[in-house]
Design a protein around this motif. Structure first.
Motif, mmCIF file in Angstrom:
data_model
loop_
_atom_site.group_PDB
_atom_site.id
_atom_site.type_symbol
_atom_site.label_atom_id
_atom_site.label_comp_id
_atom_site.label_asym_id
_atom_site.label_seq_id
_atom_site.Cartn_x
_atom_site.Cartn_y
_atom_site.Cartn_z
ATOM 1 N N TRP A 149 48.551 51.977 37.011
ATOM 2 C CA TRP A 149 48.026 51.957 38.022
ATOM 3 C C TRP A 149 47.222 50.540 38.705
ATOM 4 O O TRP A 149 46.749 50.439 39.272
ATOM 5 C CB TRP A 149 47.499 53.205 37.804
ATOM 6 N N ARG A 150 47.071 49.995 37.455
ATOM 7 C CA ARG A 150 45.767 48.835 37.613
ATOM 8 C C ARG A 150 47.160 47.558 37.881
ATOM 9 O O ARG A 150 45.884 47.216 38.741
ATOM 10 C CB ARG A 150 46.042 47.848 35.768
ATOM 11 N N ARG A 151 47.935 47.529 37.959
ATOM 12 C CA ARG A 151 48.489 46.774 39.104
ATOM 13 C C ARG A 151 48.234 47.001 39.842
ATOM 14 O O ARG A 151 48.268 46.465 40.764
ATOM 15 C CB ARG A 151 50.215 47.216 38.418
ATOM 16 N N ILE A 152 48.855 48.584 40.527
ATOM 17 C CA ILE A 152 48.549 48.999 41.923
ATOM 18 C C ILE A 152 47.409 48.648 42.627
ATOM 19 O O ILE A 152 47.368 48.234 43.673
ATOM 20 C CB ILE A 152 48.759 50.336 42.178
ATOM 21 N N TYR A 153 46.306 49.092 41.613
ATOM 22 C CA TYR A 153 44.610 48.673 42.141
ATOM 23 C C TYR A 153 44.170 47.384 42.375
ATOM 24 O O TYR A 153 43.440 46.527 42.559
ATOM 25 C CB TYR A 153 43.769 49.632 41.366
ATOM 26 N N ALA A 154 45.572 46.146 41.770
ATOM 27 C CA ALA A 154 44.339 44.729 41.107
ATOM 28 C C ALA A 154 44.420 44.274 42.553
ATOM 29 O O ALA A 154 44.533 44.986 43.769
ATOM 30 C CB ALA A 154 45.667 44.035 40.523
ATOM 31 N N PRO A 155 43.499 43.033 43.097
ATOM 32 C CA PRO A 155 42.797 42.935 43.690
ATOM 33 C C PRO A 155 44.104 42.426 44.783
ATOM 34 O O PRO A 155 43.240 42.306 46.216
ATOM 35 C CB PRO A 155 41.727 40.893 43.854
ATOM 36 N N ASP A 156 44.717 42.429 44.331
ATOM 37 C CA ASP A 156 46.869 41.269 45.595
ATOM 38 C C ASP A 156 47.173 42.718 45.098
ATOM 39 O O ASP A 156 48.420 42.161 45.435
ATOM 40 C CB ASP A 156 46.337 40.145 44.787
#
Lengths: 320, 290, 460
Positions: A149-156
């Motif tokens: 989810w950190r990946r999903i929420y990342a700025p890009d």
């Protein structure tokens, strides 16, 4: 992993307490020898006593001391507990936990009810496969979930990319770094994790409801909504209580998710009690205070279990 | 392993929807199918995001296409080989010890009458509910005094205790409902308590034990707080812990981190997919059975 | 157990629990602490500098040198050390700064505590460990090896504490750093040239450059602040351009006599907030990772990046000749540049170290002249005689120049999180709030003052 030993166990305990756990259903065997049952139970009880009950008593003891983890502590009575109540940061942390309960527990149970009701009323192909898929988030380690989810929420990341793709550039943001969205963003991860569990539980409950009930009420002209309120909900009370307790405890105990996604930030907008326990004990060196927070958290878990079970399913009976 | 049929009816969780004339109209079923697909997609989406990231290019320079070599690189750089071994070792220790102890104590609590039984069992129930967060702080200091921190036992023992609490409850519930006539017959043949357990009860209890083993394995494999606190010197790290620290250490992009995440989740997901009926039944029944 | 029958099962269970609680040994938590080698201060005997005759020794070293050039120098120096002393085996454990800070506290009092460890100079870490008697004062070895001649006093003060940990900056020596650090401005030469500008030498020119970058669609200032501490380094630069260096030093060391709520400090906080309001930072700084920010610079997405010199090897590897670095402009009317910096994280000896002469020899070895050369060769910034190791050109040449300029003609200011055991955290949360517009500069100043005042008024 969401529903862990504590959550499962809490529900089990509430059930057992409500159904008279101590009354065995069958006549116990005549003991072989007086010592036999004690000998059989000894390994379990010793391990359990030494590494769970004893530390719990120690936690209560620690919580009465001012102790930094490095030097010898000094006895301060209930000061740590007074501080827990007075400390605005801690009150905030417990407040955040309540917000997470909404995301981890209330939303999944509502969604799960809708899904289960629909799929029970209109059976479609592929239900077993569906059950396997929606339950999957339950078994994946929370750390892995957090990394995903950190990946999903990342700025890009995929979420912002998708928003920009449909022209909603104004909505794109750093979800975990924004004071307004960080806590709901963490909460939504919990929604994703818990919904499958709630759905599967409620489907199991609804499968017990005899079809004749629905047929009879259809003949009386009852619509789907009335059927849901009059037939389905009362029948799945046990499962609803279980789903609520399991997911609520998961929400109250959230640690690894916060540790990996936000570390309590930005500012203090995503601090939660269990993260405070860790931070105080092992980063700030306030071990006594950490123990006090842990004890308060334990009491909260006990309370939630008892209250939710009583309220949602007052007629707890052993049906099986 | 295939579970022998038991006298217990298959649980609703494992059964399909109730049999009988299907009542849904075509429109209802179309809606249901659509909802089912959306829900399944929502559940799988994040999993696919990680898989895609793990197979994506490590840096813009790596070019397009699939990059399975990321797994090898993560295995190497993130030391996941070592971490997965530690995780496996901890899981084997916890599951073995906790299961054996739980079966024995469940047998005593479920089939025998002895002084103090209710009190002791109530204590077990109480302990089941204690969150690890509450005990982890004093446990760390006491285990350190015993010299057990930074050892497999330091990570395993607290989890063994937690698994035993649940396991005792679970096995007791099962043994309470076991047919007594077989046991009586074995008694008359002169079998002692241990033989009765091994030759009469355990074969019948195999599905319950399987479920207990699975749940203990999942909980242990995925645990984070206990390994984080009990092994501070970084010499001994379980896979989830290694993943969290890899995130802090590895500064070059997301592909390797995602690959590491896949490696950590894979064993559990494989076990789940193979034995999902047992897992779901355990999670559902473990809670609902009284 | 007493024989009186309690009324209910629950009551009996409660009684059992209570008994268990009472049965707890009446010793206070922490009294069972293992204090390693007796927790004694200093050497266990006369100092021995020739350690080759001490038999087989295993030395456990924990460091946080995980980035490219840092990891390389550590590997090289460890190999060289064991080549020189075949009787010593080094067990190296390397973790990121954040992870090491977390695990060290847990490990220090245990059986498996490292012998030599890199511990941050801050009161929250080194200060507390000194107070708890977990670190060995190094004065005896400093005497023998001549460390006080090797290092200038301005460097050593940051790893010096009184033996009770109360006073920071004077007392016994508890660690030696390998590298110097300076927080300055990384920039992309091509981006700056593309805007038709020179390297800024005043804050007005900085503003012009930032505005020009913003107008051309470049991010003027890259910042990744999800970890919380990176914004502290940016603020240190702003504060250095606004507040008197002497006052910043008091605030940074947690010594009484300064105030966070002074007009100058509020002005510095206001400036930082205004950078955010003017859109100088990238979108969502609090959600961007520290490492992502410098990677964005290397990918040509921004003009400036305010960060520490330790990033230079990584940035140079990714950007080559395009990367530049300069010390922040001096405050208006000030003589020299004032910016955050000083020393890298010092290597200290724990009281768990049994072979203390070996540990001291190791610390001596990795900070010797030869070690400084290795540090320079691997792209790091040696803390001793820095200028003499400067490379000919490139990013590192810029870094050396800036460090030299600040340390000889300006002021190297302490990291603000040194100040109190909780200041690191307070600063992180406050600056995240300030950048998000959640707190005003005045509220931010008050929050920082509260932390500082509570600590200084309690006598440290």
């Amino acid at each position: 992993m969401a529903a862990d030993r504590t959550a499962e166990g809490a529900v089990a305990t509430a059930t057992a307490a409500a159904t008279g756990a101590a009354a065995p259903r069958r006549r116990p065997l005549q003991p072989h020898g007086r010592a036999t049952p004690y000998l059989l139970a000894a390994p379990a009880l010793l391990l359990y006593g030494a590494f769970l009950l004893f530390p719990l008593a120690r936690a209560v003891q620690y919580s009465l001391y001012d102790f930094d983890g490095l030097t010898v502590g000094t006895f301060v009575g209930l000061d740590n507990y007074v501080a827990v109540v007075a400390d605005e940061g801690l009150r905030q942390a417990f407040g955040h936990a309540l917000v997470l309960v909404l995301f981890f527990s209330v939303i999944p149970v509502v969604v799960g009810l809708a899904l289960a009701a629909l799929l029970t009323r209109a059976p479609v192909r592929g239900l077993p496969a569906f059950r396997t898929v929606v339950f999957l988030p339950q078994v994946i380690a929370m750390v892995v979930v957090a990394v995903a989810w950190r990946r999903i929420y990342a700025p890009d990341g995929p979420l912002n990319t998708a928003l920009r793709a449909v022209g909603l550039d104004g909505l794109a943001r750093t979800w975990l770094g924004d004071f307004g969205t960080a806590l709901p963003a963490v909460g939504l991860i919990g929604t994703w994790v818990s919904t499958g569990l709630a759905t599967v539980l409620l489907m199991a409950g609804m499968a017990r409801v005899p079809r004749e009930l629905y047929e009879a009420s259809s003949l009386d002209g009852a619509g789907p909504v009335r059927q849901l309120v009059a037939i389905t909900l009362p029948s799945v009370r046990p499962e609803m209580a279980v789903a609520l307790v399991l997911t609520t405890i998961t929400a109250l105990k959230t640690f690894d998710l916060v540790y990996v996604t936000t570390g309590g930030g930005p500012g203090t907008s995503t601090t939660v009690p269990s993260y405070e326990v860790y931070r105080r004990a092992f980063e700030l060196g306030q071990v006594g205070s950490a123990a006090a927070v842990g004890v308060v958290l334990t009491v909260l878990v006990l309370l939630v279990t008892v209250v939710v079970t009583r309220v949602v399913d007052p007629s707890r009976r052993d049906e099986r | 392993m295939s579970a022998p049929t038991t006298s217990r009816p298959a649980s609703p969780a494992a059964a399909g929807p109730a049999r009988g004339p299907s009542r849904g109209s075509l429109a209802q079923r179309l809606v249901a199918s659509a909802v089912l697909l959306v829900a399944a997609a929502a559940a799988l989406g994040p999993v696919l995001v990680v898989l895609a990231a793990a197979l994506g290019p490590e840096s813009p320079a790596a070019g397009g296409g699939l990059h399975p070599e990321n797994f090898a690189a993560a295995w190497e750089q993130g030391r996941f080989g070592e971490y997965l071994q530690t995780s496996a070792l901890v899981a084997v220790v916890v599951v073995t010890v906790a299961t054996v102890a739980s079966v024995l104590s469940g047998y005593a609590f479920g089939t025998m009458d002895f002084r103090g039984r209710e009190v002791l069992f109530l204590l077990v129930l109480l302990g089941i509910m204690v969150p690890a967060e509450a005990v982890v702080v004093p446990l760390f200091f006491d285990l350190r005094t015993l010299g057990l921190t930074d050892t497999i036992w330091g990570i395993a023992l607290p989890q063994i205790a937690q698994s035993i609490a649940f396991g005792t409850f679970w096995m007791r519930a099962h043994f309470r409902t076991t047919d007594r006539s077989l046991m009586e017959a074995a008694r008359l043949d002169g079998a002692g308590p241990v033989r009765i357990l091994v030759s009469v009860l355990v074969p019948v209890a195999r599905p319950a034990i399987t479920t207990l083993v699975l749940l203990s394995f999942l909980w242990t494999w995925n645990d984070f707080l206990v390994p984080l606190v009990m092994a501070p010197s970084a010499q001994l790290r379980t896979a989830p812990l290694g993943l969290a620290l890899f995130q802090g250490q590895y500064t070059q992009g997301t592909a390797l981190l995602a690959a590491g995440a896949v490696l950590v989740a894979l064993p559990v997901v494989v076990v789940y997919l193979l034995l999902q009926r047992h897992v779901i039944r355990g999670m559902v029944e473990g809670a609902v059975r009284g | 157990m007493e024989r009186r029958p309690p009324r209910t099962t629950a009551a009996r269970a409660a009684a059992l629990l209570a008994a268990a609680g009472l049965a707890l040994t009446a010793c206070a938590p922490g009294s069972g602490n293992d204090d390693g080698g007796g927790g004694s201060a200093g050497p266990t005997g006369p100092v021995e500098t020739d350690i080759s005759g001490l038999g087989d020794v295993t030395l456990t070293v924990w460091d946080q040198e995980v980035r490219g050039g840092q990891d390389e120098q550590m590997t090289q120096l460890n190999d060289a050390f064991t080549a020189q002393y075949p009787n010593v085996t080094i067990e190296r454990v390397s973790q990121s700064f954040d992870d090491l800070s977390t695990t060290l506290r847990l490990a220090l009092t245990g059986d498996d505590a490292p012998d030599v460890v890199q511990t941050n100079n801050a009161r929250a870490t080194m200060g507390q460990f000194v107070e708890a008697g977990q670190l060995v004062p190094l004065d005896a070895w400093a005497e023998e090896y001549g460390w006080r001649d090797r290092y200038p006093e301005s460097v050593l003060q940051y790893s010096t504490y009184s033996d009770d940990g109360a006073v920071f900056g004077e007392g016994s020596l508890y660690g030696l750093p390998q590298v110097g650090e300076v927080v300055g401005v990384y920039y992309s030469r091509s981006a700056l040239e593309g805007l038709g500008l020179e390297v800024p030498t005043t804050w007005d020119e900085m503003s012009v450059a930032a505005e020009a970058a913003a107008a051309s669609g470049l991010t003027p200032m890259l910042l990744g602040n999800i970890e919380g501490w990176p914004a502290g380094h940016v603020f240190g630069v702003v504060q250095g351009a606004t507040v008197d260096p002497a006052e910043i030093t008091e605030l940074g060391l947690g010594n009484p006599g300064a105030s966070w709520t002074s007009p100058e400090n509020v002005e510095a906080l206001t400036t930082l907030a205004s950078w955010q309001e003017q859109g100088w930072f990238n979108e969502g700084v609090n959600g961007t990772e520290y490492d992502a920010a410098w990677q964005q610079l290397t990918q040509g997405q921004g003009l400036f990046l305010i960060a520490g010199s330790w990033l230079a090897p990584d940035i140079e590897a990714a950007m080559g000749e395009d990367a530049g670095f300069f010390a922040p402009p001096p405050a208006e009317g000030a003589e020299g540049v004032a910016t955050t910096g000083g020393t890298g994280i010092p290597f200290a000896m724990t009281t768990a170290a049994e072979e203390r002469d070996v540990a001291a020899a190791y610390i001596d070895f990795i900070t010797s002249d030869d070690a400084m050369q290795v540090l320079a060769d691997t792209g790091n910034l040696p803390v001793v005689d820095t200028a003499s190791y400067a490379p000919e050109s490139g990013l590192l040449a810029d870094v050396y120049t800036a460090f030299d300029e600040v340390s000889t003609q300006g002021s190297l200011l302490p990291y603000l999180d040194y100040a109190t055991p909780t200041m690191g955290e307070t600063l992180n949360q406050t600056l995240q709030g300030l950048l998000a517009g959640e707190v005003t500069p005045e509220q931010a100043a008050e929050a920082l003052e509260a932390d500082y005042a509570e600590f200084t008024s309690s006598g440290g």
